[in-house]
Design a protein around this motif. Structure first.
Motif, PDB file in Angstrom:
ATOM      1  N   LEU A  94      -4.771  -2.648  14.196  1.00  0.00           N
ATOM      2  CA  LEU A  94      -5.812  -2.053  13.354  1.00  0.00           C
ATOM      3  C   LEU A  94      -5.567  -0.574  13.075  1.00  0.00           C
ATOM      4  CD1 LEU A  94      -9.104  -3.662  14.695  1.00  0.00           C
ATOM      5  CD2 LEU A  94      -7.891  -4.211  12.615  1.00  0.00           C
ATOM      6  N   GLU A  95      -4.309  -0.131  13.127  1.00  0.00           N
ATOM      7  CA  GLU A  95      -3.998   1.252  12.731  1.00  0.00           C
ATOM      8  C   GLU A  95      -3.625   1.223  11.250  1.00  0.00           C
ATOM      9  OE1 GLU A  95      -0.695   2.918  14.744  1.00  0.00           O
ATOM     10  OE2 GLU A  95      -0.939   4.880  13.797  1.00  0.00           O
ATOM     11  N   TYR A  96      -4.621   1.474  10.393  1.00  0.00           N
ATOM     12  CA  TYR A  96      -4.424   1.239   8.954  1.00  0.00           C
ATOM     13  C   TYR A  96      -3.469   2.232   8.318  1.00  0.00           C
ATOM     14  CZ  TYR A  96      -8.921  -0.856  10.123  1.00  0.00           C
ATOM     15  OH  TYR A  96      -9.925  -1.545  10.747  1.00  0.00           O
ATOM     16  N   ASP A  97      -3.130   3.314   9.019  1.00  0.00           N
ATOM     17  CA  ASP A  97      -2.262   4.339   8.429  1.00  0.00           C
ATOM     18  C   ASP A  97      -0.995   3.744   7.852  1.00  0.00           C
ATOM     19  OD1 ASP A  97      -4.077   6.116   9.208  1.00  0.00           O
ATOM     20  OD2 ASP A  97      -2.901   7.074  10.778  1.00  0.00           O
ATOM     21  N   VAL A  98      -0.471   2.694   8.488  1.00  0.00           N
ATOM     22  CA  VAL A  98       0.857   2.202   8.120  1.00  0.00           C
ATOM     23  C   VAL A  98       0.808   1.233   6.956  1.00  0.00           C
ATOM     24  CG1 VAL A  98       1.762   2.518  10.430  1.00  0.00           C
ATOM     25  CG2 VAL A  98       0.686   0.364   9.828  1.00  0.00           C
ATOM     26  N   LEU A  99      -0.400   0.887   6.476  1.00  0.00           N
ATOM     27  CA  LEU A  99      -0.470  -0.117   5.416  1.00  0.00           C
ATOM     28  C   LEU A  99       0.159   0.377   4.122  1.00  0.00           C
ATOM     29  CD1 LEU A  99      -4.052  -1.621   5.838  1.00  0.00           C
ATOM     30  CD2 LEU A  99      -1.886  -2.770   6.202  1.00  0.00           C
ATOM     31  N   LEU A 100      -0.021   1.648   3.833  1.00  0.00           N
ATOM     32  CA  LEU A 100       0.513   2.226   2.603  1.00  0.00           C
ATOM     33  C   LEU A 100       1.260   3.500   2.971  1.00  0.00           C
ATOM     34  CD1 LEU A 100      -2.489   1.835   0.147  1.00  0.00           C
ATOM     35  CD2 LEU A 100      -0.327   0.622   0.071  1.00  0.00           C
ATOM     36  N   PRO A 101       2.151   3.979   2.068  1.00  0.00           N
ATOM     37  CA  PRO A 101       2.930   5.180   2.380  1.00  0.00           C
ATOM     38  C   PRO A 101       2.057   6.375   2.774  1.00  0.00           C
ATOM     39  CG  PRO A 101       3.735   4.160   0.370  1.00  0.00           C
ATOM     40  CD  PRO A 101       2.558   3.354   0.804  1.00  0.00           C
ATOM     41  N   LYS A 102       0.926   6.575   2.058  1.00  0.00           N
ATOM     42  CA  LYS A 102       0.052   7.705   2.427  1.00  0.00           C
ATOM     43  C   LYS A 102      -0.948   7.221   3.464  1.00  0.00           C
ATOM     44  CE  LYS A 102      -0.449  10.778  -1.535  1.00  0.00           C
ATOM     45  NZ  LYS A 102      -1.390  11.080  -2.624  1.00  0.00           N
ATOM     46  N   PRO A 103      -1.043   7.912   4.627  1.00  0.00           N
ATOM     47  CA  PRO A 103      -1.937   7.414   5.691  1.00  0.00           C
ATOM     48  C   PRO A 103      -3.382   7.271   5.242  1.00  0.00           C
ATOM     49  CG  PRO A 103      -0.553   9.198   6.490  1.00  0.00           C
ATOM     50  CD  PRO A 103      -0.306   9.095   5.026  1.00  0.00           C
ATOM     51  N   GLU A 104      -3.917   8.259   4.495  1.00  0.00           N
ATOM     52  CA  GLU A 104      -5.343   8.162   4.163  1.00  0.00           C
ATOM     53  C   GLU A 104      -5.599   7.045   3.164  1.00  0.00           C
ATOM     54  OE1 GLU A 104      -3.594  10.971   3.700  1.00  0.00           O
ATOM     55  OE2 GLU A 104      -3.829  11.695   1.647  1.00  0.00           O
ATOM     56  N   LYS A 105      -4.598   6.791   2.277  1.00  0.00           N
ATOM     57  CA  LYS A 105      -4.724   5.624   1.379  1.00  0.00           C
ATOM     58  C   LYS A 105      -4.750   4.341   2.207  1.00  0.00           C
ATOM     59  CE  LYS A 105      -4.719   6.659  -3.052  1.00  0.00           C
ATOM     60  NZ  LYS A 105      -5.897   6.287  -3.800  1.00  0.00           N
ATOM     61  N   GLY A 106      -3.847   4.292   3.192  1.00  0.00           N
ATOM     62  CA  GLY A 106      -3.806   3.112   4.049  1.00  0.00           C
ATOM     63  C   GLY A 106      -5.129   2.890   4.746  1.00  0.00           C
ATOM     64  N   GLN A 107      -5.720   3.986   5.280  1.00  0.00           N
ATOM     65  CA  GLN A 107      -7.033   3.874   5.919  1.00  0.00           C
ATOM     66  C   GLN A 107      -8.060   3.300   4.951  1.00  0.00           C
ATOM     67  OE1 GLN A 107      -8.275   4.491   8.887  1.00  0.00           O
ATOM     68  NE2 GLN A 107      -6.559   5.435   9.953  1.00  0.00           N
ATOM     69  N   HIS A 108      -8.039   3.850   3.723  1.00  0.00           N
ATOM     70  CA  HIS A 108      -9.023   3.441   2.729  1.00  0.00           C
ATOM     71  C   HIS A 108      -8.899   1.942   2.441  1.00  0.00           C
ATOM     72  CE1 HIS A 108     -11.417   5.360  -0.728  1.00  0.00           C
ATOM     73  NE2 HIS A 108     -11.817   4.130  -0.537  1.00  0.00           N
ATOM     74  N   TYR A 109      -7.673   1.503   2.157  1.00  0.00           N
ATOM     75  CA  TYR A 109      -7.490   0.090   1.820  1.00  0.00           C
ATOM     76  C   TYR A 109      -7.764  -0.801   3.025  1.00  0.00           C
ATOM     77  CZ  TYR A 109      -5.790   0.941  -2.867  1.00  0.00           C
ATOM     78  OH  TYR A 109      -5.735   1.285  -4.186  1.00  0.00           O
ATOM     79  N   GLY A 110      -7.312  -0.352   4.205  1.00  0.00           N
ATOM     80  CA  GLY A 110      -7.582  -1.142   5.398  1.00  0.00           C
ATOM     81  C   GLY A 110      -9.067  -1.349   5.608  1.00  0.00           C
ATOM     82  N   LEU A 111      -9.843  -0.258   5.417  1.00  0.00           N
ATOM     83  CA  LEU A 111     -11.289  -0.367   5.604  1.00  0.00           C
ATOM     84  C   LEU A 111     -11.892  -1.339   4.601  1.00  0.00           C
ATOM     85  CD1 LEU A 111     -12.411   3.263   6.443  1.00  0.00           C
ATOM     86  CD2 LEU A 111     -12.680   1.230   7.827  1.00  0.00           C
TER      87      LEU A 111
END
Lengths: 146, 185
Positions: A94-111
């Motif tokens: 559940l560390e969404y940072d890695v979902l997308l190249p930009k960590p905060e984008k990854g957090q956003h999409y993960g959420l």
């Protein structure tokens, strides 16, 4: 309830806006109050209202119980699956940072994804519980085939 | 300030009135309705306290779905409370009074409403959640950020609890014994 014209008309008017509001609470949860849990319950309350006025059978035709069982499991799988996906991408569970190249984008999409999972599970479980409670009325044995 | 004070006061008075009516009524249909009203008043209080996330949940779950489930349950059971012997009522009254007194006594230990030196305000995590989360997660609603990201495990566990509870209810009530054969669904 067939004779209550006012209730029927008001319900017809109100159900669609409630569903839209549920979707708003669901997908706007990062900016405004709410999130998956609230959205799921609001969505379910619209279906419950529909079932109260037009009968549980009508609600069952709109959203069949099988879909609810699948939905309840699917939401949890989406949530857990996101965690597994982040692990496969090299992060922690559940560390969404890695979902997308930009960590905060990854957090956003993960959420957004996990809130969707929460919403699907909560809505499915709430509606399913309503179906089984309301379906066990006086004629429990007669009106079962549905 | 006075407006919020009046709102708080009015809502609390209504809460007490509804609670007394709840205790007074023997017929369970109005009790179910009043429970919903109680939830709605609580939701309004949460809104006044700037907790709209909780208020949304309370309004939808407490005032909406729980009331319907109560009503549906009355379809299965009887909708009138059994008369209770007066000696038992006295025991109940005494228990309620003692529990209430303990709760009031405990509430004296709580920090004053809005006090600036409570752990909630001074703990380092406050900065982490309220300030650093804006850089780390870029989401205006801190509640969502905390629930989904910082405390993602807990939320996953909660969803699992909801799922398990739903499956439990479906297994217990899902199909009558007779319905099982006729109804393959």
């Amino acid at each position: 309830m067939r004779e209550h014209t006012v209730l029927r008309i008001v319900t017809q008017l109100v159900v669609a806006p409630i569903l839209i509001f549920a979707l708003y609470v669901q997908f706007h949860g990062e900016y405004s109050p709410g999130g998956g849990f609230q959205a799921g319950v609001i969505f379910a309350s619209a279906i419950v209202l529909y079932g109260l006025i037009f009968g549980v059978e009508a609600a069952r035709r709109a959203i069949p119980p099988t879909a609810l069982r699948i939905g309840a499991a699917l939401g949890l799988l989406v949530f857990g699956g996101t965690g597994v996906a982040t692990m496969l991408l090299g992060g922690n569970f559940l560390e969404y940072d890695v979902l997308l190249p930009k960590p905060e984008k990854g957090q956003h999409y993960g959420l957004i994804i996990i809130e969707l999972g929460v919403g699907i599970t909560v809505a499915s479980v709430m509606i399913a519980i309503f179906y089984v409670f309301a379906g066990r009325g006086r004629h429990r044995d007669e009106d079962e085939p549905a | 300030m006075t407006v919020s004070l009046l709102l708080n006061f009015g809502l609390l008075v209504f809460l007490v009135a509804v609670a007394l009516a709840l205790a007074h009524w023997r017929h369970l249909f109005p009790v179910a309705m009043l429970t919903g009203l109680y939830s709605l008043l609580s939701a309004s209080l949460f809104t006044v306290l700037n907790a709209p996330d909780v208020a949304l949940t309370e309004a939808a779950v407490g005032a909406g779905i729980t009331t319907v489930l109560f009503l549906a349950t009355f379809g299965l059971t009887r909708a009138r409370e059994k008369p209770v012997k007066s000696s038992r009522r006295l025991i109940g009254l005494a228990l309620t009074a003692v529990t209430g007194a303990i709760l009031v006594y405990a509430s004296l230990d709580m920090p004053r409403f809005g006090a600036p030196d409570t752990p909630v305000q001074t703990h380092p995590l406050r900065d982490k959640y309220l300030v650093a989360s804006q850089d780390e997660i870029h989401i205006p609603n801190t509640v969502t950020a905390v629930l989904g990201s910082y405390r993602g495990y807990d939320t996953l566990g909660e969803v699992a609890v909801v799922f398990t509870a739903g499956m439990g209810v479906l297994m217990l009530l899902g199909r009558g014994r007779r319905g099982r054969k006729q109804n393959p669904e």
